[in-house]
Write an enzyme that holds these catalytic residues in place. Structure first.
Site, PDB file in Angstrom:
ATOM      1  N   ARG A 328       0.838  -1.194   0.000  1.00 54.80           N
ATOM      2  CA  ARG A 328       0.000   0.000   0.000  1.00 54.80           C
ATOM      3  C   ARG A 328       0.876   1.247   0.000  1.00 54.80           C
ATOM      4  O   ARG A 328       1.599   1.496   0.965  1.00 54.80           O
ATOM      5  CB  ARG A 328      -0.922   0.008   1.226  1.00 54.80           C
ATOM      6  CG  ARG A 328      -1.923  -1.154   1.276  1.00 54.80           C
ATOM      7  CD  ARG A 328      -3.033  -0.992   0.259  1.00 54.80           C
ATOM      8  NE  ARG A 328      -3.875  -2.180   0.180  1.00 54.80           N
ATOM      9  CZ  ARG A 328      -5.034  -2.321   0.807  1.00 54.80           C
ATOM     10  NH1 ARG A 328      -5.459  -1.354   1.589  1.00 54.80           N
ATOM     11  NH2 ARG A 328      -5.747  -3.425   0.654  1.00 54.80           N
ATOM     12  N   GLU A 330       0.578   4.250   0.794  1.00 57.38           N
ATOM     13  CA  GLU A 330      -0.099   5.285   1.569  1.00 57.38           C
ATOM     14  C   GLU A 330       0.923   5.960   2.486  1.00 57.38           C
ATOM     15  O   GLU A 330       1.609   5.290   3.243  1.00 57.38           O
ATOM     16  CB  GLU A 330      -1.224   4.679   2.401  1.00 57.38           C
ATOM     17  CG  GLU A 330      -2.334   4.047   1.577  1.00 57.38           C
ATOM     18  CD  GLU A 330      -3.390   3.387   2.455  1.00 57.38           C
ATOM     19  OE1 GLU A 330      -3.353   3.590   3.680  1.00 57.38           O
ATOM     20  OE2 GLU A 330      -4.233   2.657   1.908  1.00 57.38           O
ATOM     21  N   ARG A 336      -0.514   2.098  13.293  1.00 57.41           N
ATOM     22  CA  ARG A 336      -1.138   0.877  12.762  1.00 57.41           C
ATOM     23  C   ARG A 336      -1.036   0.715  11.243  1.00 57.41           C
ATOM     24  O   ARG A 336      -1.696  -0.144  10.668  1.00 57.41           O
ATOM     25  CB  ARG A 336      -2.606   0.836  13.187  1.00 57.41           C
ATOM     26  CG  ARG A 336      -3.493   1.911  12.583  1.00 57.41           C
ATOM     27  CD  ARG A 336      -4.934   1.719  13.050  1.00 57.41           C
ATOM     28  NE  ARG A 336      -5.857   2.541  12.289  1.00 57.41           N
ATOM     29  CZ  ARG A 336      -7.180   2.465  12.408  1.00 57.41           C
ATOM     30  NH1 ARG A 336      -7.713   1.593  13.257  1.00 57.41           N
ATOM     31  NH2 ARG A 336      -7.966   3.241  11.693  1.00 57.41           N
ATOM     32  N   HIS A 337      -0.225   1.555  10.580  1.00 51.57           N
ATOM     33  CA  HIS A 337      -0.104   1.460   9.126  1.00 51.57           C
ATOM     34  C   HIS A 337       1.314   1.053   8.704  1.00 51.57           C
ATOM     35  O   HIS A 337       2.294   1.517   9.261  1.00 51.57           O
ATOM     36  CB  HIS A 337      -0.449   2.793   8.465  1.00 51.57           C
ATOM     37  CG  HIS A 337      -1.907   3.074   8.420  1.00 51.57           C
ATOM     38  ND1 HIS A 337      -2.551   3.801   9.397  1.00 51.57           N
ATOM     39  CD2 HIS A 337      -2.865   2.710   7.528  1.00 51.57           C
ATOM     40  CE1 HIS A 337      -3.845   3.885   9.104  1.00 51.57           C
ATOM     41  NE2 HIS A 337      -4.058   3.230   7.980  1.00 51.57           N
ATOM     42  N   GLU A 479      -9.953  -1.708  13.806  1.00 50.75           N
ATOM     43  CA  GLU A 479     -10.300  -2.629  12.715  1.00 50.75           C
ATOM     44  C   GLU A 479      -9.167  -3.594  12.389  1.00 50.75           C
ATOM     45  O   GLU A 479      -8.010  -3.194  12.271  1.00 50.75           O
ATOM     46  CB  GLU A 479     -10.655  -1.808  11.468  1.00 50.75           C
ATOM     47  CG  GLU A 479     -11.032  -2.637  10.266  1.00 50.75           C
ATOM     48  CD  GLU A 479     -10.123  -2.384   9.081  1.00 50.75           C
ATOM     49  OE1 GLU A 479      -9.744  -3.367   8.431  1.00 50.75           O
ATOM     50  OE2 GLU A 479      -9.768  -1.221   8.818  1.00 50.75           O
ATOM     51  N   SER A 482     -11.594  -6.221   6.859  1.00 47.81           N
ATOM     52  CA  SER A 482     -12.654  -5.600   6.093  1.00 47.81           C
ATOM     53  C   SER A 482     -13.130  -6.602   5.050  1.00 47.81           C
ATOM     54  O   SER A 482     -12.315  -7.304   4.437  1.00 47.81           O
ATOM     55  CB  SER A 482     -12.122  -4.334   5.400  1.00 47.81           C
ATOM     56  OG  SER A 482     -13.173  -3.652   4.763  1.00 47.81           O
ATOM     57  N   ARG A 530      -1.699  -6.417  12.340  1.00 49.00           N
ATOM     58  CA  ARG A 530      -2.698  -5.736  13.180  1.00 49.00           C
ATOM     59  C   ARG A 530      -3.311  -6.696  14.196  1.00 49.00           C
ATOM     60  O   ARG A 530      -3.498  -6.335  15.366  1.00 49.00           O
ATOM     61  CB  ARG A 530      -3.813  -5.136  12.311  1.00 49.00           C
ATOM     62  CG  ARG A 530      -3.461  -3.804  11.716  1.00 49.00           C
ATOM     63  CD  ARG A 530      -4.703  -3.069  11.271  1.00 49.00           C
ATOM     64  NE  ARG A 530      -4.352  -1.868  10.530  1.00 49.00           N
ATOM     65  CZ  ARG A 530      -5.232  -0.991  10.086  1.00 49.00           C
ATOM     66  NH1 ARG A 530      -6.517  -1.173  10.296  1.00 49.00           N
ATOM     67  NH2 ARG A 530      -4.831   0.080   9.418  1.00 49.00           N
TER      68      ARG A 530
END
Length: 556
Positions: A328, A330, A336-337, A479, A482, A530
């Protein structure tokens, strides 16, 4: 004689006179106020100097005598310790090696062969040395005491000099200590060494002490002066950091989560797949992708195996799962990323309703949680000793709430948000707290998310198309997964792709798969790191990633 010659002849005499004056000045001893000492004070000072000189001569004489005695003393244990030759697989013996974790009271009196790292060494005088020996997630105390037959003073001295983190091979008797050794994970026995050989010696300065890196977080609250190893320092020296018994346990638990995920789904007749990670288009039509050069064209690192999972359902695989890296792009620098993590993905055809899959996934998590507590209790205890946390609370039947219920609960507690607004991280955490207070669980499923905040392939809710047949799973208020029912009708999929302003040409092969008929299906993607981070309560996802990758970290 010229004036110049006279000056040259007088120079040595002048220099000699200056030296004599300087010497006399140096002999003058001044007191604290800068005045010359009296004769009485000088006499006293001279006596003190003579006394100190005699002391130094005595110490030097004693050291020389001690060295001579040691040199003359026969080292009867010299064949029982030392530095072993480099292991080049010269020989293979029938030696039975015992792992530290397997040492127990049942072995008291037995002689064992053990290989481990020297965690710490501490000499008590010149006749006794304590060692803490570490192997993976286990530690045990070792002891050498001088005797007349097997342990010499030289051997004790050698043991005390072994650098921390060196690897040793020992022979020892298993002994029951007078009191349990609380500082070691194996505390009901200790090892009395009879042989000690260094097989791999540390030759560089350690970036930090493993003892400092292993301290419980609560210790710093009690004593702020203790040395704390910062997370960046740990990650910059990750190989050393991973040696702590806590980190060793964390990654055994991470492996266990994968094992249990695979175990449960295999028992449910799922097929494990391995989809490509170099793809021609963004997995989900987004922009957060890493572009790479692929010969004379561009390619991308897969954001998820989403499209391939669904294509496998169209290919009649029925139930599939994958454990693989996800990428990812991002620029999120949060707790948490990560830019690369391990995805636990699954997809499953269903007969009537997507809840068949959703509840199956819920049961899978319950299976993972229960088995972690039962089968990995040793590792959990080690992690919780350094990072104290309560075991998670969950019900045998996973709790399901709808998105509308979550919004209502948040509003009831002072949060202002729109019906169709996505959950922010602070609201996620607050919701987790409220759910635990009201329902007594750390784990729950949130169903029927607004359609506008979900990907193009998500099936809308048939009763209210503003919502969708999608769900997230939460652990300790954040979370971890998903998922959703996916659109399996090609025409409707085309419609949703256009609604999301995604170029249909980039998804041609994906959409084509559904034109040949595909069963209704649902699935989800789980972030491994996670799950481990939240389950263990370690506070930062980088602690649950072997060699983490984030926007600022590409090494080691």
């Amino acid at each position: 004689m010229s004036e110049q010659e006279k000056a040259s002849a007088a120079a040595p005499a002048a220099a000699e006179a200056v030296a004599e004056v300087t010497e006399k000045m140096q002999e003058v001893v001044l007191d604290a106020e800068g005045k010359p000492l009296s004769k009485k004070a000088l006499k006293k000072l001279e006596k003190e100097r003579e006394k100190e000189q005699r002391k130094q001569e005595r110490l030097a004489r004693e050291a020389a005598e001690r060295a001579a005695r040691e040199a003359a003393e026969v080292d009867f244990a010299k064949e029982s310790y030392g530095k072993a030759a480099m292991n080049m697989s010269q020989e293979k013996t029938e030696t039975k090696w015992v792992e530290v974790k397997d040492l127990s009271e049942a072995m008291v009196g037995q002689t064992v062969h053990v290989q481990a790292r020297v965690h710490t060494s501490r000499a008590t005088g010149n006749k006794m040395c304590f060692l803490v020996l570490r192997e993976a997630t286990s530690t045990v105390q070792g002891l050498l005491v001088v005797n007349k037959e097997t342990i010499s003073k030289q051997m004790v001295k050698f043991a005390a000099s072994i650098p921390s983190e060196s690897i040793v091979s020992i022979v020892a008797e298993v002994v029951k200590p007078q009191e349990p050794v609380k500082s070691c994970t194996v505390g009901d026995v200790e090892l009395h060494l009879t042989k000690l050989f260094v097989t791999s010696e540390v030759t560089a300065t350690l970036p930090f002490s493993l003892e400092d890196a292993s301290r419980p977080e609560t210790d710093y609250e009690k004593d702020p002066s203790l040395v704390k190893v910062l997370l960046d320092t740990r990650l910059n020296n990750r190989v050393v950091d991973l040696r702590t018994i806590t980190n060793n346990a964390i990654f055994k638990i991470q492996a266990a989560v994968c094992q249990l995920f695979r175990e449960y789904l295999t028992n449910e007749k799922f097929t494990e797949i391995h989809s490509p990670k170099i793809i021609s288009t963004a997995s989900e039509g987004g922009s957060n992708v890493f572009q790479v050069t692929y010969f004379k064209r561009n390619a991308y690192l897969a954001q998820s195996p989403q499209l391939f999972k669904q294509m496998c359902i169209a290919a009649d695989f029925g139930k599939v799962f994958e454990i693989a890296p996800v990428f990812r792009a991002e620029d999120s620098n949060t707790h948490r990323h990560l830019t690369e993590y391990i995805g636990l993905d699954l997809e499953c055809a269903f007969r009537e309703h997507y809840h068949e899959v959703m509840y199956m996934i819920g049961d899978m998590f319950i299976y993972i949680f229960k088995n972690l507590e039962e089968r990995w209790a040793h590792e959990l205890a080690i992690v919780r000793r350094q990072y104290p946390s309560e075991p998670i609370k969950f019900s045998d039947k996973p709790l399901k709430l709808e998105y509308k219920d979550a919004v209502a609960l948040l509003r009831k507690n002072g949060v202002e948000m729109d019906d169709f607004e996505d959950l922010s991280t602070p609201n996620e955490k607050l919701l987790g707290k409220l759910v635990k207070e009201e329902y007594g669980t750390d784990f729950y499923m949130l169903d029927k998310f607004p359609l506008a905040v979900r990907p193009f392939y998500t099936m809308p809710d048939p009763e209210d198309p503003r919502y969708s047949n999608s769900y997230d799973f939460f652990l300790r208020g954040e979370e971890i997964m998903s998922g959703a029912q996916r659109i399996h009708d090609a025409a409707f999929l085309d419609e949703r792709i256009k609604a999301h302003d995604v170029d249909p040409a980039t998804l041609k092969d994906y959409v084509e798969a559904f034109k040949f008929g595909c069963p209704p299906h649902a699935g989800g993607g789980v972030g491994l790191e996670r799950v481990v981070m939240f389950y263990l309560g370690v506070g930062n996802i980088r602690r649950a990633s072997l060699f983490p990758r984030d926007p600022k970290r590409l090494d080691p």
